[in-house]
Design an enzyme around this catalytic site. Structure first.
Site, PDB file in Angstrom:
ATOM      1  N   GLY A  49       0.836  -1.188   0.000  1.00  0.00           N
ATOM      2  CA  GLY A  49       0.000   0.000   0.000  1.00  0.00           C
ATOM      3  C   GLY A  49       0.872   1.239   0.000  1.00  0.00           C
ATOM      4  N   GLN A  54       3.201   9.798   1.991  1.00  0.00           N
ATOM      5  CA  GLN A  54       4.476   9.114   1.733  1.00  0.00           C
ATOM      6  C   GLN A  54       5.140   9.575   0.443  1.00  0.00           C
ATOM      7  OE1 GLN A  54       2.835   4.936   2.521  1.00  0.00           O
ATOM      8  NE2 GLN A  54       4.958   4.802   3.186  1.00  0.00           N
ATOM      9  N   CYS A  94       7.355  -0.633   6.166  1.00  0.00           N
ATOM     10  CA  CYS A  94       6.824   0.595   5.576  1.00  0.00           C
ATOM     11  C   CYS A  94       7.872   1.160   4.620  1.00  0.00           C
ATOM     12  CB  CYS A  94       6.526   1.592   6.687  1.00  0.00           C
ATOM     13  SG  CYS A  94       5.856   3.159   6.094  1.00  0.00           S
ATOM     14  N   LEU A  95       7.419   1.624   3.466  1.00  0.00           N
ATOM     15  CA  LEU A  95       8.355   2.178   2.481  1.00  0.00           C
ATOM     16  C   LEU A  95       9.036   3.445   2.998  1.00  0.00           C
ATOM     17  CD1 LEU A  95       6.154   1.655  -0.690  1.00  0.00           C
ATOM     18  CD2 LEU A  95       8.266   0.417  -0.141  1.00  0.00           C
ATOM     19  N   HIS A 136      -2.763   0.470   8.815  1.00  0.00           N
ATOM     20  CA  HIS A 136      -1.404   1.012   8.620  1.00  0.00           C
ATOM     21  C   HIS A 136      -1.441   2.203   7.656  1.00  0.00           C
ATOM     22  CE1 HIS A 136       3.092   0.520   7.880  1.00  0.00           C
ATOM     23  NE2 HIS A 136       2.699   1.341   6.912  1.00  0.00           N
ATOM     24  N   GLU A 137      -2.106   2.019   6.514  1.00  0.00           N
ATOM     25  CA  GLU A 137      -2.120   3.080   5.495  1.00  0.00           C
ATOM     26  C   GLU A 137      -2.881   4.308   5.997  1.00  0.00           C
ATOM     27  OE1 GLU A 137      -0.085   2.988   3.182  1.00  0.00           O
ATOM     28  OE2 GLU A 137       0.366   0.853   3.361  1.00  0.00           O
ATOM     29  N   HIS A 140      -1.107   6.787   8.221  1.00  0.00           N
ATOM     30  CA  HIS A 140      -0.257   7.778   7.552  1.00  0.00           C
ATOM     31  C   HIS A 140      -0.991   9.106   7.364  1.00  0.00           C
ATOM     32  CE1 HIS A 140       3.419   5.625   6.601  1.00  0.00           C
ATOM     33  NE2 HIS A 140       2.754   4.603   6.087  1.00  0.00           N
TER      34      HIS A 140
HETATM   35 NI    NI Z   1       3.660   2.770   5.642  1.00  0.00          NI
END
Ligand code: NI
Length: 175
Positions: A49, A54, A94-95, A136-137, A140
């Site tokens: 995701g 991000q 996480c990216l 999680h997404e 953000h």
């Molecule tokens: Ni993340």
């Protein structure tokens, strides 16, 4: 389409509360192009995701793909309601925190209300892994990173995590 640059932990955009997408914005070519770019970037970076903050865009938009058959799902201005109190631990990455893993407790079942990328409202229930990805997404969008919720003693760099396994049992039976 373009691949967007990912913000890493320490960049202030990851700590902002993102702004809702306004009704007028859905019809703009700019917003639709942004959705395409967000999706393309998620694929390129091999993430499950990706949330707009991000990629340095502080708007309430996330995209994720739980499995290739279902395809990607966009959530705009999402609202999450837990279904019950049950939470379970599981390891996340996480990216924006490359090459790390940590154990986070998440609700096992949630209800999600959101708009799609064209502004059409919809809702669904998510369980288990799907519920974890959505939580999680959507975190953000409120400036929250998984590391904020992680058990600090579970944190590991990816090579060590792969070599030694989770230091704290995940609790979801997946590790
Ligand atoms: Ni993340």
């Amino acid at each position: 389409m373009s691949i967007l640059k990912v913000a890493h932990m320490g960049h202030p955009v990851l700590r902002e509360v993102a702004v809702p997408v306004s009704t007028d914005r859905f019809r703009t070519a700019e917003f639709q192009r942004f959705c395409d770019d967000l999706l393309e970037s998620m694929y390129e970076l091999d993430g499950a995701g990706l949330a707009a903050p991000q990629v340095h865009v502080s708007e309430r938009v996330v995209v994720f793909e739980l499995d290739a058959e279902d395809g990607p799902m966009f959530l705009v201005n999402p609202v999450i309601t837990p279904l019950g109190d049950e939470r379970v631990g599981g390891y996340e990455g996480c990216l924006s925190l490359p090459n790390m893993r940590g154990r986070v407790e998440r609700y096992t079942a949630i209800k999600v209300k959101a708009l799609d990328r064209h502004g059409v409202p919809f809702s669904f229930e998510a369980h288990g892994w799907s519920a974890r990805v959505v939580q999680h997404e959507c975190d953000h969008l409120d400036g929250v990173l998984y590391i904020d919720r992680a058990d600090p003693r579970s944190l590991a760099f990816l090579p060590e995590y792969r070599r030694h396994g989770p230091l704290v049992p995940s609790g979801d039976g997946e590790e």
